[in-house]
Design an enzyme around this catalytic site. Structure first.
Site, PDB file in Angstrom:
ATOM      1  N   LYS A 290     -35.769  16.519 -36.158  1.00  0.00           N
ATOM      2  CA  LYS A 290     -35.273  16.329 -34.798  1.00  0.00           C
ATOM      3  C   LYS A 290     -36.144  17.130 -33.833  1.00  0.00           C
ATOM      4  CE  LYS A 290     -30.784  15.794 -32.590  1.00  0.00           C
ATOM      5  NZ  LYS A 290     -29.334  15.861 -32.791  1.00  0.00           N
ATOM      6  N   GLU A 375     -13.510  11.097 -36.281  1.00  0.00           N
ATOM      7  CA  GLU A 375     -12.390  11.319 -35.375  1.00  0.00           C
ATOM      8  C   GLU A 375     -11.037  11.082 -36.046  1.00  0.00           C
ATOM      9  OE1 GLU A 375     -16.029  10.119 -33.028  1.00  0.00           O
ATOM     10  OE2 GLU A 375     -14.964   9.285 -34.765  1.00  0.00           O
ATOM     11  N   ARG A 403     -11.071   5.901 -31.292  1.00  0.00           N
ATOM     12  CA  ARG A 403     -11.295   5.612 -32.706  1.00  0.00           C
ATOM     13  C   ARG A 403     -10.190   6.194 -33.593  1.00  0.00           C
ATOM     14  NH1 ARG A 403     -17.396   6.479 -34.386  1.00  0.00           N
ATOM     15  NH2 ARG A 403     -17.034   4.459 -35.355  1.00  0.00           N
TER      16      ARG A 403
END
Length: 628
Positions: A290, A375, A403
């Site tokens: 990253k 979630e 969600r």
């Protein structure tokens, strides 16, 4: 690999400027592909520094994107990006480079893949862990075609922590779906560092010659010596389990390849070319870094995951918000509350810094829980904590709470558990667009029994509401917007009483504006020079019905204002209360229209949907004249 600390203005991109479609890179050799990758990374740094946007994850996926478009043929072949914020290089290479400086701007490119923006965007996305399910569906839909397209799901940046991804993997393996799943692993969470041996093994295992020998030997052994075949199978899986993390995926029915260096474009092209023609479920594990190629993003990939415009020479953001934000108020509150109450547990589905929990994590690591992009698990985990006498506080964005709606109803509300939700990024969010707008939470939460919903009008009230909600012994939501606001609005008494609103401005024009949450400040601005009543409603559930009855004695018109869709929202609750209590007053609801909110700044969107101070003022005056 060159480290970009600064950018040259108006840099010339010798190769990239000639790339208008993915077909333009088909005949490039490895050296040209590597040079193209460097130019794409250069372009990303230069452009995102000006526009802001997702940054670190896109720097890390450049070579993989170049290799994918070299090997596969979009839009005929389907490449699905998960999560979509790693698709910037894909956009650049699929005919959108010249418009890239408009990304996240009103009327410009969307920040995520979107089917009606480009035929190369196979699937629209904004939330995570959806790519494999979509890929399996696409593969199944095309299975009967004579030459079905290749279907590739690129999942990464934490998305594999989502349970939906594993549901799809299980299904794909069971039906032997002809899909390729690529894990863009940029955190090295399930594998050791990539080395020469891993490269060698992956190239060997993915080659057609190896696959042919493997098929023939397995056929022979399975037909003539079944027991030996079983021994060989177990030995192969055991060996893979010792040297690679692929055993899990093999057991799910996938042929596993990797790990492979995600920044070696030549190796990527070779391996992708090999496994492209292998049938059945395949899983390629790619290790990326990253923030690759930019010193400051590599050094601090978390803070440069998504950025506002910044100076590429230093990595410093140009615009610094000097005002405190609602998120910061919540973060400070959690730390202070945890010092006094040992039962508090803070939970986040992979949004620690975004939800303001960085300080809490450092000081109270034993009661801090980052459950990953999961979630549903976050809410049921909170329910389990509450069952055993703890006080869970779930920090979650409005759009991501959608969600976990089933878990909120079945696991928390039905059992009337003592769980508190701090719902951030509610209402208009801005440049991230429709997938991230918190447009629906009033509507889908207020219909759930046992639930209390609070919406602070200023920063001080937010802190007081967090205190108040923490002491309630039921499912409670404190819902607040992205960014900052007034520290304390004029006349706003900070004492909070269950289900009680507050009149902030008295007027005698027979019109009462009933504002919720972030809209209170805008409504006060809208009517600062008018003799119109403005009410800070504070609670969406329960509503202050007694105040509505009192206001109806002196007012003929109620205008509700909210940054939620009108359908089923807070204004609808007022209409229901007026009808059910025989309150003689006309009611008009202002809020978000029945459409998905597109990207742009918060002010631009507020103005577009009629919720700017000026447009609210104009509308209320026109409407009130028709009722007087």
């Amino acid at each position: 690999m060159v480290e970009y600390i600064s950018m040259k203005k108006q840099k010339k991109y010798n190769i990239l400027e000639n790339i208008d479609t993915p077909r333009d890179i088909k005949k490039m050799n490895t050296g040209q592909l590597a040079s193209l990758s460097d130019e794409v990374r250069d372009f990303l740094i230069e452009s995102v520094a000006q526009t802001g946007g997702h940054f670190g994850s896109n720097l890390g996926v450049v070579e993989l994107t170049v290799a994918l478009h070299n090997v596969f043929d979009t839009p005929e072949d389907k490449i699905i990006w998960d999560v979509g914020h790693q698709a910037y290089p894909h956009k650049i290479l699929t005919g959108r480079r010249k418009k890239f400086y408009s990304i996240r701007q009103k009327g410009g490119l969307t920040p995520f893949p979107k089917r009606d923006e480009s035929k190369h965007d196979a699937f629209g996305v904004g939330h995570s862990a959806t790519s494999i399910s979509a890929a399996v569906g696409m593969e199944r839909a095309n299975r009967d075609k004579r030459n079905p397209p290749n279907v590739v799901a690129v999942i990464g940046d934490g998305a594999l922590t989502g349970g939906m991804a594993f549901e799809a993997l299980n299904h794909a393996g069971d039906i032997k779906s002809d899909v390729l799943v690529i894990l863009n692993d940029n955190k090295m969470s399930i594998s050791p560092n990539v080395g020469a041996m891993h490269k060698y093994l992956t190239r060997l295992i993915s080659s057609e010659k190896f696959q042919r020998v493997r098929r023939k030997s397995k056929d022979l052994l399975s037909k003539k010596v079944p027991t030996v075949h079983e021994v060989a199978r177990r030995a192969e899986l055991g060996a893979k389990g010792m040297i690679t993390p692929g055993l899990l995926f093999e057991e799910l029915g996938f042929a596993y390849y990797g790990p492979i260096d995600g920044h070696d474009v030549g190796a990527l092209v070779e391996v992708l070319g090999n496994i492209k023609n292998i049938k059945g479920p395949r899983f390629l594990h790619v290790i990326t870094q990253k923030g690759r190629g930019y010193k400051y993003a590599k050094k601090d990939p978390t803070s440069l995951h998504a950025v506002s415009p910044f100076d590429p020479k230093t990595g410093e953001k140009f615009k610094k918000n000097k005002n405190k934000t609602y998120t910061e108020v919540f973060g400070d509150w959690t730390v202070n509350k945890a010092k006094k109450n040992k039962k508090l547990h803070a939970i986040t589905p992979a949004m620690c810094e975004g939800s303001g929990l960085g300080g809490f994590r450092e000081k109270f690591a034993n009661v801090y829980h980052d459950v990953g992009i999961a979630e549903q698990h976050a809410l049921t985990f909170a329910a389990g904590l509450a069952c055993e006498g703890k006080k869970p506080v779930v920090a979650i964005y409005s759009t991501f709470l959608q969600r976990a709606y089933d878990q909120f109803i079945h696991d928390i509300a039905i059992q009337n558990l003592d769980v508190m939700l701090a719902v951030d990024r509610a209402g208009i969010v801005g440049p991230d667009g429709a997938t991230h707008a918190g447009s629906f939470d009033f509507s889908f939460l207020r219909c759930v029994p046992n639930t209390t919903i609070l919406a602070p009008a200023d920063l001080n009230e937010c802190e007081k509401m967090l205190d108040f909600a923490f002491e309630l012994k039921c499912p409670t939501i404190v819902r607040y917007p992205r960014g900052g606001g007034e520290e304390k609005l004029k006349n706003n008494n900070t004492e909070i009483t269950l289900g009680k609103a507050q009149v902030l401005k008295d007027g005698n024009e027979k019109v009462a504006v009933l504002a919720f949450g972030a809209m209170v400040e805008i409504c006060l601005e809208a009517f600062k020079d008018d003799n119109i009543t403005v009410v800070n409603m504070r609670f969406v559930k329960p509503l202050d019905i007694n105040l509505l009855k009192e206001l109806a004695k002196d007012h003929k018109v109620f205008v509700t204002v909210e940054d939620n869709v009108v359908a089923g929202g807070a204004g609808s609750a007022v209409c229901e209360a007026v009808a059910n209590n025989d309150i003689d007053v006309n009611v008009k609801n202002l809020g978000l229209p029945d459409q998905f909110t597109q990207h742009g700044t918060r002010n631009e969107i507020f103005d577009e949907v009629g919720l700017s101070a000026e447009k609210i003022n104009n509308y209320v005056k026109r409407y009130s004249k028709t009722k007087n």
